[in-house]
Motif scaffolding. Structure first.
Motif, short mmCIF file in Angstrom:
data_model
loop_
_atom_site.label_atom_id
_atom_site.label_comp_id
_atom_site.label_asym_id
_atom_site.label_seq_id
_atom_site.Cartn_x
_atom_site.Cartn_y
_atom_site.Cartn_z
N THR A 33 18.43 -90.25 -45.20
CA THR A 33 19.16 -89.44 -44.23
C THR A 33 19.75 -88.17 -44.84
O THR A 33 20.28 -88.19 -45.95
CB THR A 33 20.31 -90.25 -43.59
N ARG A 34 19.64 -87.07 -44.10
CA ARG A 34 20.21 -85.80 -44.55
C ARG A 34 21.73 -85.80 -44.53
O ARG A 34 22.37 -84.87 -45.01
CB ARG A 34 19.66 -84.68 -43.66
N ASN A 35 22.31 -86.85 -43.97
CA ASN A 35 23.77 -86.97 -43.94
C ASN A 35 24.32 -87.50 -45.28
O ASN A 35 25.52 -87.68 -45.41
CB ASN A 35 24.19 -87.92 -42.81
N VAL A 82 36.24 -89.35 -45.07
CA VAL A 82 36.93 -90.45 -44.37
C VAL A 82 35.96 -91.19 -43.47
O VAL A 82 35.90 -92.44 -43.46
CB VAL A 82 38.12 -89.92 -43.55
N GLU A 83 35.17 -90.46 -42.70
CA GLU A 83 34.23 -91.07 -41.77
C GLU A 83 33.24 -91.97 -42.50
O GLU A 83 32.96 -93.10 -42.08
CB GLU A 83 33.49 -89.96 -41.02
N ASN A 84 32.71 -91.47 -43.60
CA ASN A 84 31.73 -92.25 -44.36
C ASN A 84 32.37 -93.44 -45.07
O ASN A 84 31.78 -94.53 -45.12
CB ASN A 84 31.03 -91.35 -45.37
N GLU A 85 33.57 -93.25 -45.58
CA GLU A 85 34.22 -94.36 -46.27
C GLU A 85 34.68 -95.45 -45.29
O GLU A 85 34.79 -96.62 -45.67
CB GLU A 85 35.41 -93.85 -47.09
N GLN A 86 34.94 -95.08 -44.06
CA GLN A 86 35.26 -96.11 -43.07
C GLN A 86 34.05 -97.00 -42.80
O GLN A 86 34.19 -98.22 -42.64
CB GLN A 86 35.78 -95.47 -41.79
N ALA A 87 32.87 -96.42 -42.80
CA ALA A 87 31.66 -97.25 -42.68
C ALA A 87 31.52 -98.12 -43.92
O ALA A 87 31.19 -99.31 -43.84
CB ALA A 87 30.43 -96.36 -42.51
N GLY A 93 22.95 -94.70 -50.22
CA GLY A 93 24.08 -93.93 -49.70
C GLY A 93 25.15 -93.65 -50.75
O GLY A 93 25.43 -92.49 -51.09
N GLU A 94 25.77 -94.70 -51.26
CA GLU A 94 26.83 -94.50 -52.25
C GLU A 94 26.27 -93.91 -53.55
O GLU A 94 26.98 -93.18 -54.25
CB GLU A 94 27.55 -95.82 -52.52
N GLY A 95 25.01 -94.21 -53.83
CA GLY A 95 24.39 -93.56 -54.99
C GLY A 95 24.36 -92.06 -54.83
O GLY A 95 24.66 -91.31 -55.77
N SER A 96 24.01 -91.58 -53.64
CA SER A 96 24.03 -90.14 -53.38
C SER A 96 25.45 -89.58 -53.44
O SER A 96 25.68 -88.45 -53.88
CB SER A 96 23.42 -89.84 -52.00
N PHE A 97 26.41 -90.40 -53.01
CA PHE A 97 27.81 -89.96 -53.04
C PHE A 97 28.34 -89.80 -54.46
O PHE A 97 29.30 -89.05 -54.68
CB PHE A 97 28.69 -90.93 -52.24
N SER A 123 30.37 -84.91 -36.53
CA SER A 123 29.14 -84.60 -35.80
C SER A 123 28.49 -85.86 -35.25
O SER A 123 28.65 -86.96 -35.79
CB SER A 123 28.15 -83.87 -36.70
N VAL A 124 27.71 -85.68 -34.19
CA VAL A 124 26.95 -86.79 -33.61
C VAL A 124 25.95 -87.33 -34.63
O VAL A 124 25.79 -88.54 -34.79
CB VAL A 124 26.22 -86.32 -32.34
N GLY A 125 25.27 -86.41 -35.33
CA GLY A 125 24.28 -86.85 -36.31
C GLY A 125 24.88 -87.69 -37.41
O GLY A 125 24.29 -88.69 -37.84
N GLY A 126 26.07 -87.31 -37.88
CA GLY A 126 26.73 -88.08 -38.92
C GLY A 126 27.08 -89.49 -38.46
O GLY A 126 26.84 -90.47 -39.17
#
Length: 407
Positions: A403-405, A185-190, A269-273, A242-245
């Motif tokens: 990014t490791r996230n 959810v957090e990543n998709e909101q971005a 990013g989305e490629g990694s997803f 997390s703060v890092g995320g």
């Protein structure tokens, strides 16, 4: 209104019957004036009691000349000559687009504003400025096809996912699913906010790109909905953030350049997803999570294709692009050097989902599966970077800086 005669056979007759100018008579007169031979009047007949006064007002506003017909010309009541100001209105007008097959111009002029591509744009209008007005800054020839695919592939979160399928998971496995869904959810909101911001930069002349970005935003809104719904499906609470995320995602949200933002979000990013979603589809412990992962992965593949297609196009016309992309990766890595990277709870949840149980052998299997996932992400990034023209060694180095996230 003046009186005057006419030359026989040189006028175009127009009978308005009882229609008044307050009822649409101007449409018929405008059509007749457009069909009349140059310099020749339209002979207007009609029985509306206010016809002459209405005709005089309308012609004055439109720049036409009207003369009252003498009684012997009854039932004709007036002659209307098309005014030269009407033709002059379109002096200096231009088409909003090239004469080519697709009509997409190399540069979209500010004074075209919101005019449809290919429309004849009257000169003298206001200028509407967009940050992205050059074709090569935003375009890919894939955009029209990807938009058609996107609209055809839309799915309804309420009917496409088997929410009512009964299943029960061990509490710790359910918590692992909730944690992963919270992270998604957090990543998709971005990923929802960024295409919306990019969309506002683009001149509407490049409408297929606008349409594609709009559908992409709608995709991400749907992803947020289904991930959140799955997280709360069994009545639990959302997991941790997390703060890092959040720091990693913040670097995406502040990138102002269209191409670099597309590169960081979609290509890396989305490629990694895509790998992450394939992992979740393979190791999902329940049918709802499995179905969500598959549907979302199909959408994300389109987003990656658009970002990659755009950057492949731009790299052919901008020899400095790869240098700017490289600098963006390095700059983002430097900003995130001191962050913890991927939320540890997310990593552990992925291990458990791949393990399927708590035996040492299963946990080892799950750990190896997550290591393979990270390796697959790396290989995918290298491949996409190579498509953009980066040598293999440079693609490997840049992929390692991502990014490791994951996003």
């Amino acid at each position: 209104m003046t009186h005057g005669g006419r030359q026989p056979g040189t006028v175009l007759p127009l009978d308005l019957a009882g229609l008044g100018f307050d009822q649409g008579a101007h449409l018929l007169l405008s059509r007749a004036l457009g069909r009349a031979a140059p310099g020749r009047p339209v002979a207007v007949s009609g029985t509306h009691p206010e016809l002459l006064s209405h005709l005089a007002v309308w012609c004055r506003r439109q720049g036409h000349t009207v003369t009252a017909a003498p009684p012997e010309e009854a039932p004709v009541r007036a002659h209307v000559h098309r005014g030269s100001a009407v033709e002059a209105r379109w002096d200096g007008a231009e088409r909003a687009g090239d004469a080519g097959a697709d009509g997409v111009a190399e540069h979209a002029a500010a004074h075209w504003g919101l005019a449809a591509r290919g429309a004849l744009v009257e000169a003298g209008g206001p200028e509407t400025h967009f940050a992205v007005a050059d074709r090569d800054t935003v375009w890919t020839d894939l955009a029209p096809r990807l938009y058609r695919q996107a609209t055809a592939a839309q799915w309804d979160p309420h009917t496409a996912i088997p929410w009512q399928t009964p299943f029960t998971l061990p509490d710790d496995v359910e918590r692992a699913v909730v944690q992963v869904m919270t992270y998604l959810v957090e990543n998709e909101q971005a990923a929802l906010v960024i295409p919306g911001r990019l969309l506002a930069q683009v001149h509407p002349h490049f409408r297929e790109v606008l349409q594609l970005l709009a559908v992409q935003a709608a995709d991400e809104a749907r992803h947020v909905e289904v991930f959140a719904r799955r997280a709360l499906l069994k009545g639990g609470r959302m997991g941790t953030s997390s703060v890092g995320g959040r720091a990693s995602l913040a670097t995406l949200m502040t990138e102002p350049d269209f191409s670099i933002a597309s590169f960081l979000l979609s290509v890396l990013g989305e490629g990694s997803f895509l790998n992450l979603l394939a992992f979740l589809e393979r190791h999902a412990p329940d049918p709802v999570t499995r179905r969500i992962s598959g549907l979302v992965r199909q959408d994300e593949a389109r987003h990656v294709a658009f970002g990659l297609g755009h950057l492949e196009h731009r790299s052919t016309v901008d020899p400095r692009l790869r240098g700017r992309l490289r600098a963006a990766v390095e700059r983002r890595h430097e900003v995130l050097t001191h962050t913890a990277g991927l939320n540890a709870e997310v990593f552990d949840a992925l291990v458990l989902l791949a393990a399927g149980s708590w035996t040492p052998q299963a946990i080892e299997r799950g750990w190896r599966a997550v290591q393979r996932l990270q390796s697959d992400m790396d290989q995918g990034r290298r491949h996409r970077l190579s498509r953009l023209g980066f040598p293999d060694d440079e693609a490997a180095a840049l992929s390692a800086l991502h990014t490791r996230n994951f996003m």
